[in-house]
Every structure is written in C-alpha cells, then in structure tokens.
Design a protein around this motif. Structure first.
Motif, PDB file in Angstrom:
ATOM      1  N   ASN A  14      69.462 -86.491  62.027  1.00 57.85           N
ATOM      2  CA  ASN A  14      69.643 -85.054  61.934  1.00 57.85           C
ATOM      3  C   ASN A  14      69.490 -84.412  63.297  1.00 57.85           C
ATOM      4  N   PHE A  15      70.177 -83.299  63.490  1.00 61.73           N
ATOM      5  CA  PHE A  15      69.979 -82.538  64.712  1.00 61.73           C
ATOM      6  C   PHE A  15      68.556 -81.978  64.694  1.00 61.73           C
TER       7      PHE A  15
ATOM      8  N   PRO B 251      68.917 -78.025  70.295  1.00 60.92           N
ATOM      9  CA  PRO B 251      69.540 -76.933  69.560  1.00 60.92           C
ATOM     10  C   PRO B 251      69.248 -75.594  70.202  1.00 60.92           C
TER      11      PRO B 251
ATOM     12  N   LEU C 187      79.899 -77.354  60.839  1.00 53.76           N
ATOM     13  CA  LEU C 187      79.541 -77.975  62.108  1.00 53.76           C
ATOM     14  C   LEU C 187      78.654 -79.196  61.895  1.00 53.76           C
ATOM     15  N   LEU C 188      77.770 -79.139  60.902  1.00 53.83           N
ATOM     16  CA  LEU C 188      76.840 -80.234  60.667  1.00 53.83           C
ATOM     17  C   LEU C 188      77.460 -81.416  59.928  1.00 53.83           C
ATOM     18  N   THR C 189      78.583 -81.194  59.252  1.00 56.42           N
ATOM     19  CA  THR C 189      79.182 -82.293  58.488  1.00 56.42           C
ATOM     20  C   THR C 189      80.435 -82.869  59.145  1.00 56.42           C
TER      21      THR C 189
ATOM     22  N   GLY D 241      67.189 -77.547  64.547  1.00 55.32           N
ATOM     23  CA  GLY D 241      68.122 -76.559  64.050  1.00 55.32           C
ATOM     24  C   GLY D 241      69.567 -76.968  64.257  1.00 55.32           C
ATOM     25  N   VAL D 242      70.451 -75.989  64.136  1.00 55.97           N
ATOM     26  CA  VAL D 242      71.892 -76.224  64.232  1.00 55.97           C
ATOM     27  C   VAL D 242      72.301 -76.212  65.702  1.00 55.97           C
TER      28      VAL D 242
ATOM     29  N   ASP E 247      77.670 -73.075  59.617  1.00 61.09           N
ATOM     30  CA  ASP E 247      76.777 -74.164  59.990  1.00 61.09           C
ATOM     31  C   ASP E 247      77.058 -75.448  59.212  1.00 61.09           C
ATOM     32  N   ASP E 248      77.387 -75.316  57.923  1.00 58.16           N
ATOM     33  CA  ASP E 248      77.586 -76.531  57.132  1.00 58.16           C
ATOM     34  C   ASP E 248      78.791 -77.309  57.626  1.00 58.16           C
TER      35      ASP E 248
ATOM     36  N   GLY F 134      79.978 -74.334  67.662  1.00 59.31           N
ATOM     37  CA  GLY F 134      79.442 -73.520  66.589  1.00 59.31           C
ATOM     38  C   GLY F 134      79.067 -72.121  67.023  1.00 59.31           C
TER      39      GLY F 134
END
Length: 556
Positions: free
Chosen positions: A343-344, A3, A330-332, A347-348, A327-328, A380
């Motif tokens: 999980n990454f 990240p 990109l993460l989903t 961080g993001v 961020d939400d 992102g």
C-alpha cells in the motif's frame, strides 16, 4: 514512496512547500544509457556545501540504445478483401457472358457504444481459473499461431484482422482495448504468453480451455526502439478462455489482471501535444486537458537537463500519462489482482510511475526477453499546486525505467531509484532560471534539502543510505528526511565528480550494485574489468565514509 500530506496532518516541523511526494507504485524502475555528443563534469573538492556544474566538451562513451522515432499512428484499419470461388457457368446460351466472379470483404467488427454509468474496468470473477487444474483435460492445442497472428495484426494496424480472433463478450472487450490504445497513438504492438512458455492450452470436452499469462500491449511513438529499430513493447497481463473450432482458436472470455486504464469499457479521452499524451476517463476529460501543457513543460525541462548534465543518455521520448481526481482510480490503476503491491504509505500519492512487463515472445522484429520494459505515469489530485515538480521527479523514473535490469534487488534498495529522482528535482527547484537556460546546474547545497534538520541528522543519520523501510515510513517528517538523504548520495557524487558521473553511477546501481561501488575512478591508470568494485572504481567503503562526512558538514 512519499504521499502528499492532508491539511490536518501537516506536522509541526516545516514540510517543503511544493515538494513532490515522488512516489512510485512499485520499486521496479531502471536506468538507460545511450549515444550522445557531449559530456559534463569535472573533479570537485571532496567536501563542500554545494557545486555548480556547467557543460563540458569531452566526448561521451558510445552505447547502443536509442529512443523511439515518432511514427504516424494508424487511423483506420485497412479492409482486407477476399475472393470467393467463381459462380459456376452452367446452362449458358450462345453469346451470353458468364456470371462474373464476386469478391467479398470480411465484416468489420462493430464499434460498441459506451456503456451507461461510471466508466470502469470490468471486475474479475471472484475465483480465477487455476492454470494447473488439468482434471477436465481431454486434449491440448497450441496457441502460438493465434498469438503470432494477433502480433502481426498489431504490427500492421489491422483492427479487422485482430478482432477477427475474438467472439462474444471477449470481442466487446477487445474492441474497446484496441480503440483505446489506438486513440493513445499506438504504432505497433504484440501478444504472447509470458516467456512464450504458456502456449499449450488444455481443452475440455467442449474444446474450451484457458490461455494463461497472456502479455499484450502496444508501442507508443515515444517508447523505445533498439539500435536495430526493433520496438520495445510494454504489456499488461490477461487470462483468456479460448475455443477450438476445427483447427482455429478464438478468444471467448477475457479477464484483465493488471487493471490498466485502457481496459476500461469506455472510450478514453486523450489530450495530446506534439509528443506527450495525457489520458483520462471520459467523465474527467477536463483533468487531462488541464495537465497536458504542464506535462510538456516538464518533459522539455527533463530533456534539456539531461542533454547538458548527462548527455550520454538518450533523451526522453514522448510520455504517456493517465490523470484522475478520483483516489480510487489512482490507487487501483496498474495494480495486479494477482500480486498485491504494498500500500502507499501515509495516504494517496500525488503521482506514480508504473513499469510494465516487456514482450517476451518469439518475434525477431521486436525487443524480447526482458521482464520489465517501459513505463506509464498516473497523476492524481494531490499534485495540484505543485504538479511541475511532481512531474520532474516522476519523469526521471519514467526515463530510467528502460534499464530495469535488477528489479528485485532494487525493490530492497529503493534509495537508488528515489535518490536519483530526488536529486534531479532538487536541481530543478534550486537552480536559477538563467543558469538553467545555459545548462549550469546547482547541486548539493544546504538550501536544496529542505527536509534535513540538524536534530534529525543527530538522531537518525548513521552514515548509511536509507533502507526501504525508512523510505516508506508514515511519519512524513521522517519520510521526507530520508528522501533527501537518498538524494544526497547522488548529490555528493555530483559535487565531487560531476553530474554525468552521478548518473553513470546510477546506471551501474540499477544493474544490482551498491551505488558507492559504482563510481569510476577518474585517476585510475588501469582499464579495469568493467565490474563495479574493481581497481578502476573508487573504493566503495572510503567513498561512503567521505559522503557521510560531507553530509554532516553540509546538512548537520
């Protein structure tokens, strides 16, 4: 997965400025080989601080894969007219004309307005239907005709025919799905169940039942086609409830399992160049517009690099990327609600490449039978300020996703995928522009590995490629160190045997073999069996020891 560090998390040791995090959302990526016209690489001494490669003229091996050819995407679906039975001509008077037969066209499916509020993918139910619950089954129905008709409609770009198989809220969902994929540029597509094994629907007394493991997706003009011209179809996963009326099945409920952006109940914003596409939700249109030219710059560099450094590969086609500053999102995006990816770490991520499941249905006109085919990029906010190196790294993953031949082995040997992408990024950042324009590439120098320090070499390096755990550490110093170690495995092969040989070794390794067992011996006098590790390949144990000595001399 690496990240971008937050400003208050920058460690005391110098991090590489402008360094791509080079993360991928899942470790299922692959390599592709294809026809070309030139090859590169000559034998270089065993130990050195680096090397510069330039194009050579020996002919490459011939392979079969080709990239997709651009087609004009469908704009409006054709209207299919149907003819009704002639009106009876009873009680006619002499000399009168019978009433003419009439023709009617099916009602075009509606185009729904965007829902109010923030664009979103509808949340799944709290409890997913159980595919093995047959307690209420009173009959069964074969969904194969429905799936084949949907595939035919996608192949012909017929929106009306496709949406004619959906009802109620499922029709609304399917309408946005089709329109979003069409806006991205689909020129084909397919629908099947996974491995064509889930076509039998258990129906209850209301003649309703669930169709599980539906794989549906579209081909973009930049996606691959095989040597016979058959499209590769990247897909995403769904559960559909179907209703049997007479002999026809229709879809009445729709559950998205992979949270792909085109499942949004919104009209995606699409920014395009001649080949590449950056997509965003409508409330972030400026994000896509601001990235599309940079993506095109990065894809052009990728094509030029591989055309000169490893011309046996088919060039990168057009690329589809999804951009967000949220961020939400990109993460989903592309995250399964059934199988949760790790999980990454730390961080993001700044960007990620997601491989998609391939079509596994019965159509002989499409490439079928491979679990993973094709990829999509997400970008992102963390890429700001270094988006070009971020994309250079991720585009290597995108290109090689075509040959995802051992996804589960690769998940435990992440250095194979990250090392290749990292080497290419180091070449991008370390080669003078004038040399790059001529196809002369700098590889394997001390200055290119900015995160390898002598004290870390002494404390951490044990003469082995990094493990998957080492590449996912939350200590950013160590994470970046191990990424550079992964890159060095390829850089050493490129220094000793040439960049083309390094890429060939990666192709082999993506098939489920240790990288150092995959280097063909240019001095071998035996044809070999084509199996990595036989007498036509360099001895893997000796090569790994040679790499370890070179690594310590170059970076220690």
């Amino acid at each position: 997965m690496r990240p971008v560090p937050a400003a208050d998390h920058v460690p005391a040791r110098k991090l590489r400025t402008g360094r791509s995090p080079g993360v991928i959302a899942a470790a299922f990526l692959a390599l592709v080989t294809a026809c070309s016209t030139v090859t590169v690489g000559v034998a270089i001494p065993d130990v050195g601080a680096g090397a510069t490669s330039s194009p050579a003229t020996t002919a490459p091996r011939s392979t079969t894969a080709t990239t997709g050819t651009a087609k004009t995407p469908p704009t409006t679906a054709p209207t299919i007219a149907t003819t009704s039975a002639p009106v009876p001509t009873t009680a006619l008077t002499t000399g009168s004309e019978p009433t003419a037969p009439t023709t009617t066209a099916p009602t075009a499916p509606p185009r729904y307005p965007d829902p109010a509020g923030t664009p979103r993918i509808p949340a799944p139910p709290k409890r997913l239907p159980d595919p093995y619950n047959t307690a209420n089954t009173v009959s069964t129905a074969d969904a194969a005709p429905l799936l084949n008709q949907l595939t035919d409609a996608m192949g012909s770009g017929d929106r009306t025919a496709f949406l004619g198989h959906f009802r109620g809220e499922a029709l609304r969902r399917a309408s946005f799905w089709w329109d979003n994929l069409a806006a991205i540029g689909m020129d084909g597509g397919a629908v099947s169940t996974y491995a064509d094994n889930w076509n039998l629907v258990n129906l209850n007394r209301a003649n309703r039942g669930w169709l599980f493991n539906v794989q549906a997706g579209a081909h973009y003009p930049g996606d691959d086609v095989d040597a016979q011209g058959r499209q590769v179809i990247p897909t995403s996963s769904y559960y559909w409830k179907v209703q049997l009326t007479g002999t026809e099945l229709a879809v009445v409920e729709w559950i998205s399992l992979d949270q792909v952006p085109w499942d949004c109940l919104c009209r995606l914003h699409v920014a395009t160049t001649d080949q590449d596409v950056v997509v965003s939700y409508p409330d972030e249109a400026a994000v896509a517009d601001g990235l599309v030219d940079t993506l095109t710059t990065a894809t052009a560099w990728n094509r030029h690099f591989f055309a000169t450094a490893a011309p046996q590969l088919a060039p990168l086609g057009g690329v589809v990327a999804f951009a967000t500053n949220e961020d939400d999102r990109l993460l989903t995006w592309f995250q399964s609600i059934v199988f949760t990816d790790p999980n990454f770490p730390g961080g993001v991520p700044a960007a990620a490449v997601h491989t998609l499941r391939g079509y596994t249905g019965p159509s002989p006109d499409l490439v079928s039978g491979k679990d993973f085919q094709g990829a999509r990029i997400v970008i992102g906010a963390g890429s700001a300020g270094w988006v070009t190196p971020v994309l250079v790294h991720e585009l290597v993953h995108y290109l090689f996703a075509r040959y995802d031949d051992a996804p589960y082995w690769l998940a435990e040997n992440t250095y194979v995928i990250e090392g290749l992408a990292e080497m290419v990024q180091q070449i991008h950042e370390g080669t003078p522009a004038e040399d790059a324009g001529k196809g002369i590439w700098t590889v394997g120098t001390r200055d290119q590995a900015w995160n390898i320090y002598p004290d870390l070499v002494d404390a951490q390096f044990k003469g082995k490629p990094p493990s998957v755990e080492q590449l996912r550490l939350k200590d950013l110093n160590l994470t970046n160190f191990w990424y550079d170690v992964a890159a060095s495995t390829y850089s050493y092969i490129a220094v000793k045997y040439g960049t083309s040989a390094a890429v060939e070794a990666g192709i082999c390794a993506y098939g489920g073999h240790p990288l150092f067992a995959c280097v063909a011996d240019p001095d071998s006098r035996h044809p070999g069996t084509g199996t990595p590790g036989d007498h036509s390949y360099v001895n893997s144990a000796a090569l790994q020891k040679s790499w370890a000595r070179w690594f310590r001399k170059t970076y220690g």
